[in-house]
Scaffold this active site. Structure first.
Site, PDB file in Angstrom:
ATOM      1  CG  ASN A   8      -1.817   1.302   1.398  1.00  0.00           C
ATOM      2  OD1 ASN A   8      -1.755   2.064   0.372  1.00  0.00           O
ATOM      3  ND2 ASN A   8      -2.262   1.388   2.626  1.00  0.00           N
ATOM      4  CE  LYS A  10       0.291   3.660   4.976  1.00  0.00           C
ATOM      5  NZ  LYS A  10      -0.120   3.996   6.317  1.00  0.00           N
ATOM      6  CG  HIS A 100      -6.135   2.384   5.150  1.00  0.00           C
ATOM      7  ND1 HIS A 100      -5.370   2.860   5.853  1.00  0.00           N
ATOM      8  CD2 HIS A 100      -4.855   1.047   4.925  1.00  0.00           C
ATOM      9  CE1 HIS A 100      -4.362   2.659   6.154  1.00  0.00           C
ATOM     10  NE2 HIS A 100      -3.906   1.773   5.607  1.00  0.00           N
ATOM     11  CD  GLU A 102      -3.245   5.899   6.628  1.00  0.00           C
ATOM     12  OE1 GLU A 102      -3.014   5.787   5.321  1.00  0.00           O
ATOM     13  OE2 GLU A 102      -2.228   5.361   7.326  1.00  0.00           O
ATOM     14  CD  GLU A 158      -3.756  -2.326   7.568  1.00  0.00           C
ATOM     15  OE1 GLU A 158      -2.477  -2.554   6.977  1.00  0.00           O
ATOM     16  OE2 GLU A 158      -4.223  -1.077   7.225  1.00  0.00           O
ATOM     17  N   GLY A 164       2.025   2.737  10.600  1.00  0.00           N
ATOM     18  CA  GLY A 164       3.001   3.876  10.527  1.00  0.00           C
ATOM     19  C   GLY A 164       3.816   4.289  11.804  1.00  0.00           C
ATOM     20  CB  SER A 196       4.894  -1.337  12.187  1.00  0.00           C
ATOM     21  OG  SER A 196       4.300  -0.132  12.506  1.00  0.00           O
TER      22      SER A 196
HETATM   23  C1  PEP Z   1      -0.908   0.385   6.210  1.00  0.00           C
HETATM   24  O1  PEP Z   1      -1.042   1.771   5.754  1.00  0.00           O
HETATM   25  O2  PEP Z   1      -1.822  -0.407   5.626  1.00  0.00           O
HETATM   26  C2  PEP Z   1       0.194   0.114   6.817  1.00  0.00           C
HETATM   27  C3  PEP Z   1       0.093  -1.244   7.322  1.00  0.00           C
HETATM   28  O3  PEP Z   1       1.093   0.862   7.016  1.00  0.00           O
HETATM   29  P1  PEP Z   1       2.517   0.611   7.782  1.00  0.00           P
HETATM   30  O4  PEP Z   1       3.029  -0.646   7.134  1.00  0.00           O
HETATM   31  O5  PEP Z   1       3.494   1.731   7.414  1.00  0.00           O
HETATM   32  O6  PEP Z   1       2.278   0.459   9.079  1.00  0.00           O
END
Ligand code: PEP
Length: 233
Positions: A8, A10, A100, A102, A158, A164, A196
């Site tokens: 992803n 983003k 997601h 976000e 998630e 992040g 992460s």
């Molecule tokens: C995500 O945005 O779906 C995600 C898992 O981000 P990160 O790996 O940066 O934590």
């Protein structure tokens, strides 16, 4: 079941040339991996870069980060700024990320709009990756979706605190959530972990926490690191 690794990107990167650079390096790295038959890699760049990659995918699939819920017969209509499931399908996308955290946080997406997006994606033959942070988000998001469409549905656990932040969920907690989510959906679908993930912890989420794949944010923009993650599978 193939292990699914989803990148992803983003809202990154800011230029097409940088997007092409990352894409080419990931492609080269993934192409070189032997024994990759058991892994499916999906790259989800921002909408604006999708068409540049349409004819370049070989060993992996393209995905989008969102989709509009309206699904008029021609797949278009008077919805300024939106991108329909049909458009994504015609661009060569096989997957789409929906709900997601976000998008829930900054764009106020609700279970209701997420449900409509899932339906639009599935009705148009896209594989939908539904992101959840809590088990309670599953029921409403899946309301009215026929069981036969579940074969194209993927869940991604998630936890918001892990996205992040560089602080992944503990393997024990993730394993427990994986089990609880599986129990709640009552059907054998792929469940991914996201939050992460890096090349050091990726294998543990698959081998110890028993997920079917990973949703990778930050680390997917670093081609070497991302290819390393795929290799650990
Ligand atoms: C995500 O945005 O779906 C995600 C898992 O981000 P990160 O790996 O940066 O934590």
């Amino acid at each position: 079941m193939k292990t699914l690794i989803v990148a992803n990107w983003k809202c990154n990167p800011t230029t097409l040339s940088e997007a092409k650079r990352i894409f080419d390096l990931v492609k080269k790295g993934v192409d070189k991996i032997e024994n990759k038959k058991k892994v499916e890699v999906v790259v989800c760049p921002p909408f604006v870069y999708l068409s540049s990659f349409k004819f370049q995918v070989s060993s992996f699939k393209l995905g989008a980060q969102d989709v509009f819920w309206e699904n008029p017969p021609a797949g278009g209509g008077a919805f300024t700024g939106e991108i329909s499931a049909k458009m994504l399908k015609n661009l060569g996308c096989g997957y789409v990320i929906i709900g997601h955290s976000e998008r829930r946080k900054y764009f106020k997406e609700t279970d209701e709009t997420i449900n409509k997006k899932l339906k639009a994606a599935l009705e148009n033959g896209l594989k939908a990756i539904l992101c959840i942070d809590k088990k309670s988000q599953i029921k409403n998001a899946l309301k009215g979706i026929a069981k036969k469409q579940f074969k194209n549905l993927i869940l991604a656990y998630e936890p918001v605190f892990a996205i992040g932040t560089g602080k992944p969920c503990s393997i024990e907690k993730a394993r427990k959530m994986n089990f609880l989510i599986r129990k709640a959906v009552k059907i054998n679908i792929k469940i991914l972990y996201g939050g992460s993930v890096n090349s050091q912890n990726a294998a543990d989420f698959i081998k110890k926490a028993k997920f079917h794949g990973l949703l990778v944010g930050g680390a997917s923009l670093k081609p070497k690191e991302f290819v390393k993650i795929v290799k650990t599978m």
